[in-house]
Scaffold this motif. Structure first.
Motif, mmCIF file in Angstrom:
data_model
loop_
_atom_site.group_PDB
_atom_site.id
_atom_site.type_symbol
_atom_site.label_atom_id
_atom_site.label_comp_id
_atom_site.label_asym_id
_atom_site.label_seq_id
_atom_site.Cartn_x
_atom_site.Cartn_y
_atom_site.Cartn_z
ATOM 1 N N GLN A 114 36.590 -49.372 23.050
ATOM 2 C CA GLN A 114 35.941 -50.634 22.745
ATOM 3 C C GLN A 114 36.627 -51.400 21.622
ATOM 4 N N SER A 115 37.308 -50.710 20.721
ATOM 5 C CA SER A 115 37.857 -51.360 19.540
ATOM 6 C C SER A 115 39.374 -51.362 19.570
ATOM 7 N N PRO A 116 39.994 -52.505 19.271
ATOM 8 C CA PRO A 116 41.446 -52.484 19.075
ATOM 9 C C PRO A 116 41.777 -51.730 17.798
ATOM 10 N N VAL A 117 42.999 -51.230 17.719
ATOM 11 C CA VAL A 117 43.437 -50.501 16.529
ATOM 12 C C VAL A 117 44.313 -51.419 15.695
ATOM 13 N N MET A 118 43.946 -51.562 14.447
ATOM 14 C CA MET A 118 44.695 -52.382 13.506
ATOM 15 C C MET A 118 45.447 -51.462 12.551
ATOM 16 N N GLN A 119 46.728 -51.700 12.373
ATOM 17 C CA GLN A 119 47.518 -50.900 11.440
ATOM 18 C C GLN A 119 47.603 -51.622 10.099
ATOM 19 N N ARG A 120 47.241 -50.917 9.045
ATOM 20 C CA ARG A 120 47.257 -51.503 7.709
ATOM 21 C C ARG A 120 48.190 -50.684 6.831
ATOM 22 N N CYS A 121 49.163 -51.342 6.214
ATOM 23 C CA CYS A 121 50.139 -50.674 5.355
ATOM 24 C C CYS A 121 49.996 -51.204 3.932
ATOM 25 N N VAL A 122 49.968 -50.298 2.966
ATOM 26 C CA VAL A 122 49.773 -50.690 1.573
ATOM 27 C C VAL A 122 50.783 -49.962 0.692
ATOM 28 N N LEU A 123 51.089 -50.597 -0.425
ATOM 29 C CA LEU A 123 51.960 -50.006 -1.435
ATOM 30 C C LEU A 123 51.114 -49.142 -2.350
ATOM 31 N N GLN A 124 51.498 -47.883 -2.501
ATOM 32 C CA GLN A 124 50.727 -46.956 -3.315
ATOM 33 C C GLN A 124 51.503 -46.561 -4.562
ATOM 34 N N GLY A 125 50.760 -46.210 -5.607
ATOM 35 C CA GLY A 125 51.373 -45.681 -6.812
ATOM 36 C C GLY A 125 51.984 -46.726 -7.716
ATOM 37 N N MET A 126 51.895 -47.993 -7.332
ATOM 38 C CA MET A 126 52.458 -49.062 -8.151
ATOM 39 C C MET A 126 51.693 -50.333 -7.833
ATOM 40 N N SER A 127 51.336 -51.075 -8.846
ATOM 41 C CA SER A 127 50.600 -52.304 -8.625
ATOM 42 C C SER A 127 51.439 -53.292 -7.834
ATOM 43 N N ASP A 531 21.283 -41.395 24.867
ATOM 44 C CA ASP A 531 21.800 -42.547 25.604
ATOM 45 C C ASP A 531 23.266 -42.436 25.984
ATOM 46 N N GLY A 532 23.898 -41.308 25.717
ATOM 47 C CA GLY A 532 25.266 -41.108 26.165
ATOM 48 C C GLY A 532 26.297 -41.313 25.078
ATOM 49 N N ALA A 533 27.534 -40.935 25.412
ATOM 50 C CA ALA A 533 28.668 -41.055 24.492
ATOM 51 C C ALA A 533 29.714 -41.962 25.117
ATOM 52 N N GLU A 534 30.347 -42.795 24.295
ATOM 53 C CA GLU A 534 31.366 -43.717 24.793
ATOM 54 C C GLU A 534 32.600 -43.659 23.905
ATOM 55 N N VAL A 535 33.773 -43.611 24.542
ATOM 56 C CA VAL A 535 35.029 -43.670 23.800
ATOM 57 C C VAL A 535 35.104 -45.001 23.066
ATOM 58 N N TRP A 536 35.545 -44.948 21.798
ATOM 59 C CA TRP A 536 35.579 -46.168 21.003
ATOM 60 C C TRP A 536 36.987 -46.591 20.613
ATOM 61 N N ALA A 537 37.857 -45.651 20.333
ATOM 62 C CA ALA A 537 39.207 -46.023 19.911
ATOM 63 C C ALA A 537 40.125 -44.823 20.060
ATOM 64 N N LYS A 538 41.432 -45.104 20.127
ATOM 65 C CA LYS A 538 42.459 -44.067 20.117
ATOM 66 C C LYS A 538 43.475 -44.436 19.050
ATOM 67 N N VAL A 539 43.659 -43.553 18.086
ATOM 68 C CA VAL A 539 44.604 -43.767 17.002
ATOM 69 C C VAL A 539 45.573 -42.591 17.015
ATOM 70 N N GLY A 540 46.829 -42.857 17.370
ATOM 71 C CA GLY A 540 47.772 -41.761 17.522
ATOM 72 C C GLY A 540 47.323 -40.843 18.641
ATOM 73 N N ASP A 541 47.207 -39.558 18.348
ATOM 74 C CA ASP A 541 46.769 -38.579 19.344
ATOM 75 C C ASP A 541 45.286 -38.258 19.239
ATOM 76 N N THR A 542 44.570 -38.987 18.402
ATOM 77 C CA THR A 542 43.154 -38.704 18.175
ATOM 78 C C THR A 542 42.284 -39.747 18.870
#
Length: 578
Positions: A114-127, A531-542
């Protein structure tokens, strides 16, 4: 255009940066002797480098300096690991580094939930902003981490974001009920909510602080959204107060009309898309809208504007179909994306549910003598005709649940006795038919080269079946509930597995997956829901799925095995927090 996630931060590089240079200076002293004093000169330049982690397969990350006149070249990364910019940072220069990550594509024939997957990349360890202060170690070891985000709603219908971890599953702080799905846009997602009898458009970058109402470029409030919207690439088209708007990212603007300075008034004809084009009926004309250009007015065979006062529209692939119910344009018409003149394919206007398969397009059509049956067209009037009438009764076969796999079409229809499945294989303009298979068919989905569906093995006892479209290749995958009805539904092909919801007994639904064999059909968790289970998203192999109850929802993740299926979050009651 790729959907992208953007993170912008200013780096102001001050001081002298780079590898230390050691100078040997001779000291002066009596006795002809001397001693050497080692002095480290400040660095004069620095090469920027670091490590990228979490980038999803098949995607890319572009890091670029958007400062005017920058000498630092853009860097495109397609895999995780060490990276290094070609350019150098110099003293007292300002830098504004922007990270743009593409989102994972959904391959043909694979539904990822049901949901598109959005990739978010951030810089870590430094402002991302501030003064680097010449810290060579920090600037040489930048850490960029990417993660996949998906979106869902809690038991009150309020939007939620998750990165697949309990601590990363949180409310977006929007206190209005979700009214639509989620749509990828530049830098995040768009979605529609309803509250106080109004519909509102929102943008989110995946964080609560980055979730806000979308406004016009002049700050106009958009609180009169219509009932239809459409995405074309990264562009989200919608109507507000009777005018057509387009949103990209967190801002929106009115769509210009065919005349410079004009706007597009959108009526009840709705919208459709074909190829990279949006089509909208405005003031009885059909406008074709592409990114960055003035709308084109579609023409009829007489080279005059096509009168669409009584028309509806559907798009499939690169084709647009118009069905007009009265007046001089009564009948059905076709346009190939990018063209400006429509052509008539039939005087019959009772067509819908168009699906392109190779060089042909199949659809549902109605004639009083036959009812509603399967039709086909090659795009010409002479090549448009009633193709199949499996039910001789005037009630028709009522074809539905069209599923396209390559050059094959699976259709559910009735032969007058029960709903069954037919397969149509297309080679050029030649069609071969196989089937029917199944009886009493309900839910169906394609997985691999087979169609999976729910149908009874005996009256009132549906189970999961698989078929290649021939009677000999049709079988029960597994008898999930030997003593009753499994009631399988929400069949969804994701990666190597077909996921579905079914009852092993009368106590509730569980989440299942199958590879098409009895041994490969496994219940993922013993926990049941009403009421059942529905697939919502696939991220990588999960794979992530949601279990629904009347009073609560829960979010789960799995790699397709029961031992690696775990609950991530649960919502219970109106006042519950995640």
């Amino acid at each position: 255009m790729k959907a992208q996630n953007r993170m912008t931060g200013g780096w102001r590089v001050a001081g002298l940066m780079g590898a230390a240079v050691t100078l040997l200076l001779a000291g002066c002293g009596g006795g002809g002797g001397g001693s050497e004093t080692v002095v480290e000169a400040p660095p004069s330049s620095y090469t920027v480098a670091g490590t990228l982690t979490g980038l999803m397969p098949g995607t890319e990350l572009v890091a670029r300096d958007v400062t005017p006149g920058s000498s630092l070249p853009s860097l495109t990364l397609t895999e995780n690991g060490r990276f290094q910019f070609d350019g150098l940072l110099y003293p007292n220069e300002s830098y504004d580094i922007e990270l743009l990550a593409s989102n994972p594509a959904v391959s043909d024939g694979e539904n990822r939930g049901q949901s598109p997957v959005m990739q978010r990349c951030v810089l870590q360890g430094m402002s991302a902003e501030g003064v680097a202060e010449g810290d060579a170690d920090a600037l040489g070891n930048l850490q960029i981490h990417c993660s996949g985000l998906f979106f869902l709603f809690d038991n009150q219908g309020l939007p939620v974001v998750s990165d697949g971890n309990p601590e990363g599953t949180r409310s977006l702080n929007v206190n209005e009920e979700l009214f639509s799905g989620f749509f990828l846009s530049e830098g995040g997602v768009l979605f529609v909510t309803t509250g106080n009898n109004e519909r509102h458009l929102w943008f989110s970058d995946g964080t609560p602080s980055g979730t806000q109402r979308v406004a016009g470029k002049n700050g106009e409030l958009l609180d009169q959204l219509g009932w239809s919207w459409r995405t074309v690439g990264n562009r989200f088209y919608f109507t507000n107060n009777g005018l057509l708007w387009v949103a990209q990212g967190g801002s929106a603007m009115k769509v210009e009309g065919p005349e410079p300075g004009g706007v597009v008034a959108s009526g009840l004809g709705g919208m459709a898309s074909a190829g990279d084009w949006l089509y909208v009926i405005s003031e009885n004309q059909v406008l074709a809208i592409n990114e960055g250009g003035q709308p084109l007015v579609l023409l009829g065979p007489d080279e005059q504007p096509f009168n669409a006062s009584s028309c509806g529209m559907e798009g499939t692939g690169d084709q647009l179909y118009l069905t007009c119910h009265q007046g001089s344009m009564e009948g059905s018409w076709r346009l190939d994306a990018g063209e400006s003149t429509v052509r008539k394919i039939s005087s019959n206007s009772s067509f819908n549910n168009f699906h392109a398969v190779g060089a042909l397009t199949f659809f549902s059509g109605y004639l009083p003598a036959y009812g509603r049956d399967l039709w086909v067209t090659d795009g010409t009037e002479s090549g448009t005709f009633l193709f199949s009438t499996p039910n001789p009764d005037p009630a028709g076969s009522n074809p539905t649940n069209f599923r396209v796999k390559g050059n094959a079409l699976f259709v559910r229809a009735t032969d007058g006795v029960a709903n069954k499945i037919w397969k149509f294989s297309v080679v050029g303009k030649t069609v071969s038919l196989s089937g029917p298979v199944g009886s009493g068919v309900e839910s169906l989905a394609l997985h691999g080269d087979s169609v999976f569906f729910s149908a009874p093995v005996s009256p009132g006892k549906p189970q999961v079946w698989a078929s290649d479209g021939t009677p000999g290749g049709t079988y029960v995958v597994k008898t999930i509930n030997p003593d009753g009805a499994a009631w399988p539904y929400a069949l969804e092909s994701v990666g190597d597995w077909l996921f579905f919801s079914a009852k092993q007994d009368d106590n509730g639904y569980a989440a299942w997956r199958t590879d098409g064999t009895e041994a490969g059909t496994v219940m993922l968790s013993p926990e049941l829901c009403e009421d059942g289970a529905e697939v919502w998203a696939k991220v990588g192999d999960t794979v992530y799925y949601v279990m629904f109850n009347d009073e609560d929802h829960s979010l789960w993740k799995t790699d397709g095995t029961a031992q690696h299926t775990t609950k991530i979050a649960e919502w219970k009651g109106a006042a519950d927090e995640i």
